[in-house]
Design a protein around this motif. Structure first.
Motif, mmCIF file in Angstrom:
data_model
loop_
_atom_site.group_PDB
_atom_site.id
_atom_site.type_symbol
_atom_site.label_atom_id
_atom_site.label_comp_id
_atom_site.label_asym_id
_atom_site.label_seq_id
_atom_site.Cartn_x
_atom_site.Cartn_y
_atom_site.Cartn_z
ATOM 1 N N LEU A 1 0.791 -1.229 0.000
ATOM 2 C CA LEU A 1 0.000 0.000 0.000
ATOM 3 C C LEU A 1 0.825 1.282 0.000
ATOM 4 N N VAL A 2 1.983 1.284 0.661
ATOM 5 C CA VAL A 2 2.790 2.513 0.720
ATOM 6 C C VAL A 2 3.737 2.579 -0.471
ATOM 7 N N ASP A 3 4.085 3.792 -0.869
ATOM 8 C CA ASP A 3 4.940 3.990 -2.038
ATOM 9 C C ASP A 3 6.410 4.159 -1.674
ATOM 10 N N CYS A 4 6.659 4.662 -0.480
ATOM 11 C CA CYS A 4 8.032 4.940 -0.073
ATOM 12 C C CYS A 4 8.153 4.730 1.432
ATOM 13 N N VAL A 5 9.311 4.233 1.869
ATOM 14 C CA VAL A 5 9.554 4.040 3.305
ATOM 15 C C VAL A 5 10.903 4.639 3.676
ATOM 16 N N SER A 6 10.881 5.483 4.697
ATOM 17 C CA SER A 6 12.094 6.012 5.300
ATOM 18 C C SER A 6 12.270 5.310 6.638
ATOM 19 N N MET A 7 13.350 4.543 6.766
ATOM 20 C CA MET A 7 13.548 3.734 7.968
ATOM 21 C C MET A 7 14.689 4.278 8.803
ATOM 22 N N ASP A 8 14.357 4.712 10.011
ATOM 23 C CA ASP A 8 15.301 5.382 10.898
ATOM 24 C C ASP A 8 16.041 4.353 11.751
ATOM 25 N N VAL A 9 17.266 4.037 11.360
ATOM 26 C CA VAL A 9 18.079 3.079 12.108
ATOM 27 C C VAL A 9 18.655 3.773 13.340
ATOM 28 N N LYS A 10 18.608 3.088 14.472
ATOM 29 C CA LYS A 10 19.056 3.692 15.724
ATOM 30 C C LYS A 10 20.490 3.284 16.071
ATOM 31 N N LEU A 11 21.183 4.208 16.732
ATOM 32 C CA LEU A 11 22.522 3.957 17.246
ATOM 33 C C LEU A 11 22.439 3.567 18.724
ATOM 34 N N PRO A 12 23.426 2.851 19.249
ATOM 35 C CA PRO A 12 23.420 2.540 20.685
ATOM 36 C C PRO A 12 23.320 3.797 21.542
ATOM 37 N N GLU A 13 23.971 4.873 21.110
ATOM 38 C CA GLU A 13 23.985 6.108 21.896
ATOM 39 C C GLU A 13 22.639 6.814 21.932
ATOM 40 N N HIS A 14 21.707 6.399 21.058
ATOM 41 C CA HIS A 14 20.375 7.001 21.076
ATOM 42 C C HIS A 14 19.562 6.538 22.275
ATOM 43 N N GLU A 15 20.023 5.463 22.925
ATOM 44 C CA GLU A 15 19.382 4.943 24.141
ATOM 45 C C GLU A 15 17.897 4.674 23.916
ATOM 46 N N ALA A 16 17.571 4.167 22.735
ATOM 47 C CA ALA A 16 16.167 3.937 22.384
ATOM 48 C C ALA A 16 15.571 2.754 23.137
ATOM 49 N N VAL A 17 16.395 1.721 23.350
ATOM 50 C CA VAL A 17 15.940 0.500 24.028
ATOM 51 C C VAL A 17 17.087 -0.013 24.900
ATOM 52 N N SER A 18 16.752 -0.968 25.766
ATOM 53 C CA SER A 18 17.786 -1.530 26.638
ATOM 54 C C SER A 18 18.682 -2.521 25.907
ATOM 55 N N ASN A 19 18.145 -3.185 24.858
ATOM 56 C CA ASN A 19 18.935 -4.168 24.112
ATOM 57 C C ASN A 19 19.057 -3.718 22.665
ATOM 58 N N TRP A 20 20.119 -2.986 22.364
ATOM 59 C CA TRP A 20 20.282 -2.423 21.021
ATOM 60 C C TRP A 20 20.508 -3.505 19.970
ATOM 61 N N ASP A 21 21.190 -4.587 20.309
ATOM 62 C CA ASP A 21 21.453 -5.649 19.338
ATOM 63 C C ASP A 21 20.149 -6.245 18.809
ATOM 64 N N ASP A 22 19.190 -6.469 19.695
ATOM 65 C CA ASP A 22 17.887 -6.996 19.273
ATOM 66 C C ASP A 22 17.174 -6.002 18.370
ATOM 67 N N LEU A 23 17.270 -4.723 18.708
ATOM 68 C CA LEU A 23 16.636 -3.695 17.883
ATOM 69 C C LEU A 23 17.219 -3.690 16.481
ATOM 70 N N LEU A 24 18.540 -3.756 16.365
ATOM 71 C CA LEU A 24 19.170 -3.776 15.042
ATOM 72 C C LEU A 24 18.733 -5.002 14.250
ATOM 73 N N ASP A 25 18.584 -6.127 14.907
ATOM 74 C CA ASP A 25 18.104 -7.334 14.219
ATOM 75 C C ASP A 25 16.717 -7.114 13.622
ATOM 76 N N GLN A 26 15.829 -6.472 14.380
ATOM 77 C CA GLN A 26 14.481 -6.207 13.885
ATOM 78 C C GLN A 26 14.504 -5.202 12.736
ATOM 79 N N GLU A 27 15.352 -4.200 12.843
ATOM 80 C CA GLU A 27 15.458 -3.207 11.774
ATOM 81 C C GLU A 27 15.961 -3.859 10.487
ATOM 82 N N ILE A 28 16.901 -4.764 10.597
ATOM 83 C CA ILE A 28 17.414 -5.450 9.417
ATOM 84 C C ILE A 28 16.336 -6.348 8.810
ATOM 85 N N LYS A 29 15.533 -6.977 9.641
ATOM 86 C CA LYS A 29 14.396 -7.755 9.122
ATOM 87 C C LYS A 29 13.479 -6.862 8.293
ATOM 88 N N SER A 30 13.230 -5.647 8.800
ATOM 89 C CA SER A 30 12.369 -4.709 8.069
ATOM 90 C C SER A 30 13.005 -4.292 6.749
#
Length: 233
Positions: free
Chosen positions: A115-144
């Motif tokens: 349905l969407v035409d374009c996706v901008s995907m914001d990859v997070k850095l460890p220093e962004h302190e977005a989550v407690s487990n950054w490695d898991d977050l990166l894995d999910q982002e790569i899946k996306s």
């Protein structure tokens, strides 16, 4: 179906590969991450904003469409927390659209790939302190990222960097992405220096170093937040 939206407005896209395009921005409330550089902190509150139904949202968007309109930007917060609402909206009103997401919810992303035409995907850095487990977050982002490539969606990654960001961290992320995607595909990485740009005074050489390291693995563009330079929303 209803959902909560913090604001709807028309402006110039100031980030990423659609920079300069006129869009209607639909900012959804609630976020599953807690980034320390977030410039829309109110949108993280799931109760902030007003409830909209699909038809009332379309009416509001339609009122804001101008002759130079390019697309609707679904942003947040994290819009994929509202994936079912967006899916139903675009099925009924197939407007040209862009999704701005942190990529942490690949299962929800799948709902919108037709349905969407374009996706901008914001990859997070460890220093962004977005989550407690950054490695898991990166894995999910790569899946996306892999989902977007497999579906042939016009997409790119965005990486917000600060003067403290190390070139080694950026190189690691870029190499991880490159290693996971098909050999014949070279996804773009938009390096976005954090605002305000005053913090980069005397340090802009760092952006060249980051670009060089990331460029060993991905197609790289370095683009600041232009809408802030223009004093636009």
């Amino acid at each position: 179906m209803k959902t909560t939206i913090s604001e709807i407005f028309s402006s110039i896209q100031g980030e990423g590969k659609l920079i300069g395009r006129r869009q209607v921005f639909v900012r959804f409330t609630g976020c599953n991450l807690n980034c320390n550089y977030c410039d829309t902190p109110l949108s993280r509150d799931p109760d902030y904003g007003d409830e909209f139904e699909i038809d009332t949202l379309h009416q509001k968007i339609d009122e804001l469409i101008t002759p130079d309109f390019h697309s609707v930007s679904f942003t947040g917060g994290e819009p994929l927390l509202h994936a079912d609402f967006i899916k139903n909206f675009l099925e009924k009103y197939p407007l040209p659209s862009m999704l701005e997401t942190n990529g942490s919810l690949p299962g929800e992303l799948v709902k919108l790939t037709e349905l969407v035409d374009c996706v901008s995907m914001d990859v997070k850095l460890p220093e962004h302190e977005a989550v407690s487990n950054w490695d898991d977050l990166l894995d999910q982002e790569i899946k996306s990222i892999k989902i977007l490539i497999e579906k042939g969606i016009n997409s790119y990654c965005k990486l917000v960097v600060q003067p403290s960001t190390t070139t080694e961290t950026v190189a690691f992320i870029a190499s991880r992405i490159k290693d996971e995607i098909p050999d014949n595909h070279k996804i773009s990485l938009v390096v976005q220096p954090a605002s305000p740009l005053d913090m980069w005074a005397g340090k802009t050489h760092k952006l060249l170093e980051i670009s060089e390291k990331a460029g060993e693995h991905l197609d790289v563009l370095t683009i600041p937040q232009v809408h802030k330079l223009l004093n636009l929303r």
